[in-house]
Design a protein around this motif. Structure first.
Motif, PDB file in Angstrom:
ATOM      1  N   ILE A 108     -67.426  -5.207  11.663  1.00 20.03           N
ATOM      2  CA  ILE A 108     -66.135  -5.248  10.970  1.00 20.03           C
ATOM      3  C   ILE A 108     -66.191  -4.372   9.724  1.00 20.03           C
ATOM      4  O   ILE A 108     -67.006  -4.591   8.824  1.00 20.03           O
ATOM      5  CB  ILE A 108     -65.766  -6.692  10.595  1.00 20.03           C
ATOM      6  CG1 ILE A 108     -65.767  -7.576  11.857  1.00 20.03           C
ATOM      7  CG2 ILE A 108     -64.397  -6.742   9.916  1.00 20.03           C
ATOM      8  CD1 ILE A 108     -65.607  -9.047  11.570  1.00 20.03           C
ATOM      9  N   THR A 109     -65.311  -3.393   9.682  1.00 19.23           N
ATOM     10  CA  THR A 109     -65.268  -2.471   8.558  1.00 19.23           C
ATOM     11  C   THR A 109     -64.715  -3.162   7.310  1.00 19.23           C
ATOM     12  O   THR A 109     -63.686  -3.843   7.358  1.00 19.23           O
ATOM     13  CB  THR A 109     -64.380  -1.263   8.893  1.00 19.23           C
ATOM     14  OG1 THR A 109     -64.915  -0.602  10.040  1.00 19.23           O
ATOM     15  CG2 THR A 109     -64.332  -0.285   7.736  1.00 19.23           C
ATOM     16  N   ILE A 110     -65.385  -2.975   6.206  1.00 18.34           N
ATOM     17  CA  ILE A 110     -64.955  -3.538   4.926  1.00 18.34           C
ATOM     18  C   ILE A 110     -63.813  -2.684   4.374  1.00 18.34           C
ATOM     19  O   ILE A 110     -63.968  -1.472   4.176  1.00 18.34           O
ATOM     20  CB  ILE A 110     -66.122  -3.563   3.924  1.00 18.34           C
ATOM     21  CG1 ILE A 110     -67.264  -4.433   4.467  1.00 18.34           C
ATOM     22  CG2 ILE A 110     -65.668  -4.051   2.559  1.00 18.34           C
ATOM     23  CD1 ILE A 110     -68.541  -4.364   3.648  1.00 18.34           C
ATOM     24  N   ASN A 111     -62.648  -3.312   4.162  1.00 20.00           N
ATOM     25  CA  ASN A 111     -61.547  -2.592   3.517  1.00 20.00           C
ATOM     26  C   ASN A 111     -60.699  -3.556   2.697  1.00 20.00           C
ATOM     27  O   ASN A 111     -60.792  -4.776   2.845  1.00 20.00           O
ATOM     28  CB  ASN A 111     -60.694  -1.811   4.526  1.00 20.00           C
ATOM     29  CG  ASN A 111     -59.978  -2.688   5.536  1.00 20.00           C
ATOM     30  OD1 ASN A 111     -59.497  -3.775   5.201  1.00 20.00           O
ATOM     31  ND2 ASN A 111     -59.870  -2.221   6.776  1.00 20.00           N
ATOM     32  N   ASP A 112     -59.877  -3.001   1.835  1.00 18.87           N
ATOM     33  CA  ASP A 112     -59.117  -3.811   0.878  1.00 18.87           C
ATOM     34  C   ASP A 112     -58.065  -4.673   1.558  1.00 18.87           C
ATOM     35  O   ASP A 112     -57.791  -5.789   1.117  1.00 18.87           O
ATOM     36  CB  ASP A 112     -58.455  -2.907  -0.169  1.00 18.87           C
ATOM     37  CG  ASP A 112     -59.465  -2.288  -1.125  1.00 18.87           C
ATOM     38  OD1 ASP A 112     -60.570  -2.858  -1.263  1.00 18.87           O
ATOM     39  OD2 ASP A 112     -59.154  -1.233  -1.709  1.00 18.87           O
ATOM     40  N   GLN A 140     -58.347  -0.084  20.497  1.00 21.30           N
ATOM     41  CA  GLN A 140     -57.900  -1.452  20.270  1.00 21.30           C
ATOM     42  C   GLN A 140     -56.957  -1.472  19.074  1.00 21.30           C
ATOM     43  O   GLN A 140     -57.240  -0.843  18.054  1.00 21.30           O
ATOM     44  CB  GLN A 140     -59.091  -2.363  19.944  1.00 21.30           C
ATOM     45  CG  GLN A 140     -59.961  -2.756  21.106  1.00 21.30           C
ATOM     46  CD  GLN A 140     -61.126  -3.606  20.610  1.00 21.30           C
ATOM     47  OE1 GLN A 140     -62.107  -3.076  20.099  1.00 21.30           O
ATOM     48  NE2 GLN A 140     -61.027  -4.901  20.753  1.00 21.30           N
ATOM     49  N   PRO A 141     -55.854  -2.192  19.152  1.00 20.22           N
ATOM     50  CA  PRO A 141     -54.945  -2.253  17.999  1.00 20.22           C
ATOM     51  C   PRO A 141     -55.600  -2.934  16.804  1.00 20.22           C
ATOM     52  O   PRO A 141     -56.392  -3.853  16.953  1.00 20.22           O
ATOM     53  CB  PRO A 141     -53.765  -3.075  18.526  1.00 20.22           C
ATOM     54  CG  PRO A 141     -54.327  -3.873  19.663  1.00 20.22           C
ATOM     55  CD  PRO A 141     -55.383  -3.011  20.278  1.00 20.22           C
ATOM     56  N   GLY A 142     -55.282  -2.441  15.612  1.00 22.26           N
ATOM     57  CA  GLY A 142     -55.745  -3.079  14.387  1.00 22.26           C
ATOM     58  C   GLY A 142     -57.160  -2.785  13.983  1.00 22.26           C
ATOM     59  O   GLY A 142     -57.651  -3.333  12.999  1.00 22.26           O
ATOM     60  N   THR A 143     -57.852  -1.905  14.710  1.00 23.64           N
ATOM     61  CA  THR A 143     -59.239  -1.576  14.394  1.00 23.64           C
ATOM     62  C   THR A 143     -59.303  -0.313  13.542  1.00 23.64           C
ATOM     63  O   THR A 143     -58.342   0.469  13.462  1.00 23.64           O
ATOM     64  CB  THR A 143     -60.062  -1.343  15.674  1.00 23.64           C
ATOM     65  OG1 THR A 143     -59.502  -0.224  16.378  1.00 23.64           O
ATOM     66  CG2 THR A 143     -60.028  -2.568  16.571  1.00 23.64           C
ATOM     67  N   THR A 144     -60.465  -0.085  12.925  1.00 18.17           N
ATOM     68  CA  THR A 144     -60.672   1.161  12.204  1.00 18.17           C
ATOM     69  C   THR A 144     -60.482   2.355  13.125  1.00 18.17           C
ATOM     70  O   THR A 144     -59.892   3.370  12.739  1.00 18.17           O
ATOM     71  CB  THR A 144     -62.076   1.185  11.588  1.00 18.17           C
ATOM     72  OG1 THR A 144     -62.176   0.138  10.629  1.00 18.17           O
ATOM     73  CG2 THR A 144     -62.361   2.513  10.910  1.00 18.17           C
ATOM     74  N   ASN A 145     -60.966   2.237  14.370  1.00 17.55           N
ATOM     75  CA  ASN A 145     -60.827   3.335  15.322  1.00 17.55           C
ATOM     76  C   ASN A 145     -59.360   3.682  15.554  1.00 17.55           C
ATOM     77  O   ASN A 145     -58.990   4.854  15.684  1.00 17.55           O
ATOM     78  CB  ASN A 145     -61.489   2.961  16.654  1.00 17.55           C
ATOM     79  CG  ASN A 145     -62.945   2.601  16.504  1.00 17.55           C
ATOM     80  OD1 ASN A 145     -63.581   2.976  15.539  1.00 17.55           O
ATOM     81  ND2 ASN A 145     -63.470   1.852  17.445  1.00 17.55           N
ATOM     82  N   PHE A 146     -58.526   2.658  15.615  1.00 15.69           N
ATOM     83  CA  PHE A 146     -57.087   2.874  15.815  1.00 15.69           C
ATOM     84  C   PHE A 146     -56.492   3.653  14.649  1.00 15.69           C
ATOM     85  O   PHE A 146     -55.772   4.645  14.834  1.00 15.69           O
ATOM     86  CB  PHE A 146     -56.383   1.529  15.972  1.00 15.69           C
ATOM     87  CG  PHE A 146     -54.873   1.618  15.983  1.00 15.69           C
ATOM     88  CD1 PHE A 146     -54.196   2.002  17.122  1.00 15.69           C
ATOM     89  CD2 PHE A 146     -54.151   1.322  14.837  1.00 15.69           C
ATOM     90  CE1 PHE A 146     -52.798   2.090  17.131  1.00 15.69           C
ATOM     91  CE2 PHE A 146     -52.765   1.405  14.822  1.00 15.69           C
ATOM     92  CZ  PHE A 146     -52.086   1.788  15.981  1.00 15.69           C
ATOM     93  N   TYR A 147     -56.785   3.222  13.428  1.00  9.61           N
ATOM     94  CA  TYR A 147     -56.180   3.863  12.264  1.00  9.61           C
ATOM     95  C   TYR A 147     -56.718   5.276  12.041  1.00  9.61           C
ATOM     96  O   TYR A 147     -55.985   6.159  11.589  1.00  9.61           O
ATOM     97  CB  TYR A 147     -56.376   2.999  11.022  1.00  9.61           C
ATOM     98  CG  TYR A 147     -55.579   1.719  11.093  1.00  9.61           C
ATOM     99  CD1 TYR A 147     -54.187   1.760  11.095  1.00  9.61           C
ATOM    100  CD2 TYR A 147     -56.196   0.478  11.207  1.00  9.61           C
ATOM    101  CE1 TYR A 147     -53.437   0.600  11.191  1.00  9.61           C
ATOM    102  CE2 TYR A 147     -55.460  -0.690  11.302  1.00  9.61           C
ATOM    103  CZ  TYR A 147     -54.077  -0.627  11.294  1.00  9.61           C
ATOM    104  OH  TYR A 147     -53.327  -1.775  11.394  1.00  9.61           O
ATOM    105  N   VAL A 148     -57.980   5.511  12.368  1.00 14.19           N
ATOM    106  CA  VAL A 148     -58.510   6.868  12.279  1.00 14.19           C
ATOM    107  C   VAL A 148     -57.822   7.757  13.309  1.00 14.19           C
ATOM    108  O   VAL A 148     -57.488   8.916  13.029  1.00 14.19           O
ATOM    109  CB  VAL A 148     -60.036   6.875  12.469  1.00 14.19           C
ATOM    110  CG1 VAL A 148     -60.566   8.310  12.597  1.00 14.19           C
ATOM    111  CG2 VAL A 148     -60.725   6.187  11.299  1.00 14.19           C
ATOM    112  N   ALA A 149     -57.583   7.224  14.513  1.00 11.75           N
ATOM    113  CA  ALA A 149     -56.864   7.994  15.531  1.00 11.75           C
ATOM    114  C   ALA A 149     -55.460   8.346  15.062  1.00 11.75           C
ATOM    115  O   ALA A 149     -54.988   9.475  15.235  1.00 11.75           O
ATOM    116  CB  ALA A 149     -56.805   7.205  16.840  1.00 11.75           C
TER     117      ALA A 149
END
Length: 263
Positions: free
Chosen positions: A98-102, A147-156
């Motif tokens: 799980i990526t740490i983010n604000d 996958q929705p809501g993942t770091t991979n999704f937002y980077v894409a």
């Protein structure tokens, strides 16, 4: 030099437990519910040979439990339900790369980082149409699985495509493993993954997958807790000890250098 560092780390890991554990809290043998998805090799996944869950995070959590004197009860849930479930105190700890983010910190507490990873482009080994995010975006008919809501999704969305979270070029799947299968079968053309999981899938693919391009950014992974959890401080102390004595370095060697997923 790298070999010397690894050997030194393994030698440190072999030192007596008391050399590093003297100042760690004792949780009195209580049972703690730890949840994961078992779909993110080599951090956590189901061994195809034995059917048992294994991985870097399992080894790390088991060692943390030993040093802090608690019993782990491993449970499973889907990625999209995990953060909310931990926030609601259904589980006491979550582990899933799980990526740490604000944004997530508004719902849950994170441990100190136990691993830093970078995002890379995972493609089929015969892919020649694109070599980086720009050339992928310019093709217009290529698809990325996520996958929705993942770091991979937002980077894409924001680093590869146009910033539109509804972009039809992003094909959504319930699990990370499903995105990999879609990539293999040609249903999508790209999956974004951190370098550690990506190496695991490349090793397991029998030459069918490869990583291309440079890193798209760094991310820190942490275990998660309900807000205000009294487990955060002890786990943070154990993480510091495992970093200092070479245990995490030994796990990195085991899971990212020596272990060939699927063999």
């Amino acid at each position: 030099m790298l070999r010397s560092v690894l050997i030194a780390g393994l030698m440190l890991a072999a030192l007596p437990f008391s050399a590093f554990a003297a100042d760690l809290p004792d949780l009195g043998g209580k049972k703690i519910a730890v949840v994961t998805e078992n779909a993110y090799p080599p951090l956590q996944f189901v061994d195809p040979k034995t059917g048992k869950p294994i991985g870097w995070e399992y080894d790390a959590m088991n060692e943390i439990a030993k040093r802090l004197n608690f019993q782990v009860e491993y449970l499973n849930t889907s990625w999209d339900a995990m953060i909310q479930a931990v926030s609601d105190n259904q589980y006491q700890i979550g582990m899933d790369g799980i990526t740490i983010n604000d944004e997530r910190k508004q719902k849950i507490d994170f441990s100190e980082p136990y691993m830093r990873s970078e995002q890379f482009m995972l493609v089929r080994s015969d892919e020649k149409r694109f070599t980086d995010p720009k050339s992928f975006a310019e093709l217009k008919d290529t698809l990325v699985g996520s996958q929705p809501g993942t770091t991979n999704f937002y980077v894409a969305v924001y680093n590869v495509l146009d910033g539109n979270e509804q972009n039809p070029r992003i094909k959504l799947f319930e699990t990370f493993g499903a995105t990999i299968e879609a990539l293999k079968t040609g249903d999508v053309d790209l999956v974004l993954t951190d370098s550690t999981a990506g190496k695991g899938y490349v090793d397991a693919s029998g030459g069918k997958l490869k990583l291309i391009g440079g890193p798209l950014g760094a991310e820190d992974f942490g275990f998660i807790f309900p807000k205000g959890s009294d487990l955060k401080a002890p786990v943070d102390a154990a993480i510091a000890a495992l970093k200092a004595d070479g245990t995490f370095e030994a796990l990195n060697k085991k899971w990212f250098l020596d272990y060939k997923l699927g063999q």
